[in-house]
Design a protein around this motif. Structure first.
Motif, mmCIF file in Angstrom:
data_model
loop_
_atom_site.group_PDB
_atom_site.id
_atom_site.type_symbol
_atom_site.label_atom_id
_atom_site.label_comp_id
_atom_site.label_asym_id
_atom_site.label_seq_id
_atom_site.Cartn_x
_atom_site.Cartn_y
_atom_site.Cartn_z
ATOM 1 N N UNK A 205 16.209 5.122 13.719
ATOM 2 C CA UNK A 205 15.017 4.452 14.279
ATOM 3 C C UNK A 205 15.400 3.826 15.617
ATOM 4 N N UNK A 206 14.764 4.270 16.683
ATOM 5 C CA UNK A 206 15.221 3.898 18.032
ATOM 6 C C UNK A 206 15.067 2.419 18.350
ATOM 7 N N UNK A 207 13.952 1.819 17.914
ATOM 8 C CA UNK A 207 13.690 0.432 18.304
ATOM 9 C C UNK A 207 14.502 -0.583 17.494
ATOM 10 N N UNK A 208 15.126 -0.121 16.408
ATOM 11 C CA UNK A 208 15.818 -1.066 15.518
ATOM 12 C C UNK A 208 17.024 -1.717 16.220
ATOM 13 N N UNK A 209 17.779 -0.929 16.952
ATOM 14 C CA UNK A 209 18.972 -1.461 17.630
ATOM 15 C C UNK A 209 18.644 -2.553 18.634
#
Lengths: 259, 230
Positions: A205-209
């Motif tokens: 999931x890209x936005x998690x980081x």
């Protein structure tokens, strides 16, 4: 202002929790560093490899362990002291006696916050200095000194952020116990969110980081992560938390009605 | 420079639907002892808290020695609100040092005020071991720190023995003779009539009578309040 900070520091050092903080946050990290040093002569093994070969042993390495213990213990003591300084003094009417003197609430607020931060810094200096004095002659001085210096330096804003969090929570709590519970709940929730976001990032999931980078826990962990490289996002998150907590605390203090 | 030591104009405070204080306007001159009289819950402490900036008034203004700003107007003010509170783990002298720091004062006057309230020989004892009366005396010592020009005292003799009450009366007379304006609250008619020049009677948050202390104070009090004599 200087007189106010020194006065508040005097009061904090006379509190039982203040005395305990200085003793515990100085001695337990040193004990941890010594126990870590003991592993250098241990015959323990991990995955059939001796632990003494798996880990690095030097004065700075052992002091990093001491710092880790300090950063685990300090939040609880800072929450307890902030609880006594705000919620405790408000319920015992001591705060009222301070605010009927011609001192601005901003000055009183900063005196309490900075004196609490100084308590954290005294523990930091005590723990690192004692740990280095004991472990360096014993384990050797060739170690990651630069990393240690970065950790010590970044511990200062981390402790300030913890102090501001505790002071902010203390504006909403009615007793020392409620401040400790509220602070621990916030920190626990923050850790939980961090773990969840790490999991999501692992799943792609890209936005998690990036979102994890904004968490309070990430910001105050800079002392342990900065040696691997300081990111602008992490520093921005720390500054953001410092500013947000300061504003929230000031808003409560300025409007506070004292019984 | 303002001639009045303390002026309030239309001071009001609402808690929910209830007006704890409504339209309080008064003036206290230097050297005057003004007594707030009224039954419990009449609004005396609310008025004092508004004057000291501990709570914000819903409307109205407060001016002390010509200053209306919350912080600046407290310069030159000594106060004691209800039962005084202290850091119990500190000594009497250490508590006064903390108060002096908050008042921007040095420590030179601490010995004198402790002496004035008869606590000089107990100055280095922890406040946790003090009786209510001794804490009240220490509260008065704290109020006198820095030589205030306006003294605000909320029930100053609360918990004191007859000797202590007498000493407080003498102390207030001494302050008056030095030109200090004193605003004190009490629910004791005898106390107010003995030490005050002017009396303001509060009932249900309203100032229902204001004037010089006269021998018929008790009958005035009974006629303007709905409670009994206290």
């Amino acid at each position: 202002m200087k007189a106010l900070i020194l006065t508040e520091l005097f009061v904090l050092r006379r509190r039982a929790v203040g005395k305990a903080m200085l003793w515990v946050c100085t001695s337990l990290p040193v004990v941890a560093a010594v126990l870590y040093g003991q592993l250098s002569t241990s015959e323990m093994s991990f995955n059939e490899q001796p632990v003494s070969e798996l880990l690095a042993f030097s004065g700075p390495d052992a002091t990093q362990v001491a710092l880790r213990v300090l950063h685990t213990l300090a939040p609880l003591f800072i929450l307890a002291l902030a609880g006594q300084s705000w919620a405790g003094e408000r319920s015992s009417h001591v705060l009222r006696e301070q605010w009927v003197r011609p001192v601005s609430r901003a000055a009183a607020l900063w005196a309490k916050i900075l004196s609490l931060w100084v308590m954290g810094l005294l523990s930091l200096v005590g723990a690192t200095a004692l740990s280095l004095m004991i472990t360096t002659p014993w384990l050797g001085s060739s170690g990651p000194w630069a990393d240690l210096m970065i950790s010590i330096t970044m511990s200062m804003p981390s402790l300030l952020a913890l102090t501001l969090l505790a002071s902010c929570v203390a504006q909403f709590g009615r007793s020392t116990a409620s401040v400790i519970v509220g602070g621990v709940l916030f920190l626990g929730l923050d850790v939980g969110l961090g773990l969840g976001l790490s999991g999501l990032a692992f799943l792609g999931v890209e936005w998690a980081g990036p979102l994890k980078g904004l968490l309070f826990g990430t910001a105050v962990s800079l002392w342990s992560t900065a040696a691997d490289g300081l990111s602008i996002e992490a520093i921005a998150a720390l500054i953001g938390w410092l500013a947000t907590l300061t504003l929230l605390t000031w808003r409560r203090v300025d409007r506070m009605e004292v019984p | 420079m303002a001639s009045e030591a303390l002026v309030t104009k239309g001071l009001s405070r609402q808690f929910g639907q209830r007006w704890a204080l409504a339209d309080l306007s008064l003036k206290v001159e230097p050297g005057e002892v003004f007594g707030f009289l009224g039954p419990n819950g009449a609004g005396k402490t609310t008025a004092i808290r508004c004057i000291l900036g501990l709570i914000a008034p819903t409307s109205g203004t407060v001016e002390i020695l010509g200053e209306s700003d919350r912080t600046r107007r407290l310069r030159g003010v000594g106060s004691m609100v209800e039962t005084p509170a202290f850091h119990l783990f500190l000594s009497a002298r250490e508590n006064l040092r903390v108060s002096a720091a908050y008042g921007g004062l040095d420590h030179t006057g601490i010995g004198a005020v402790l002496d004035a309230v008869g606590l000089a020989d107990r100055a280095d004892e922890r406040v946790s071991g003090f009786s209510l009366g001794m804490r009240q005396r220490l509260g008065l010592a704290r109020a006198m720190l820095g030589g205030p020009r306006v003294m605000i005292l909320d029930e100053p003799t609360n918990g004191m023995d007859p000797r202590g009450i007498n000493e407080v009366r003498t102390l207030i007379q001494d302050l008056k003779s030095r030109g200090v304006a004193v605003l004190m609250s009490s629910h004791l008619l005898a106390e107010v009539s003995q030490v005050c020049d002017t009396v303001g009677i509060l009932s249900e948050g309203r100032l229902v009578h204001m004037g010089p202390v006269t021998p018929d104070l008790e009958s005035i009090y009974l006629s303007v309040t709905r409670g009994g004599v206290h």
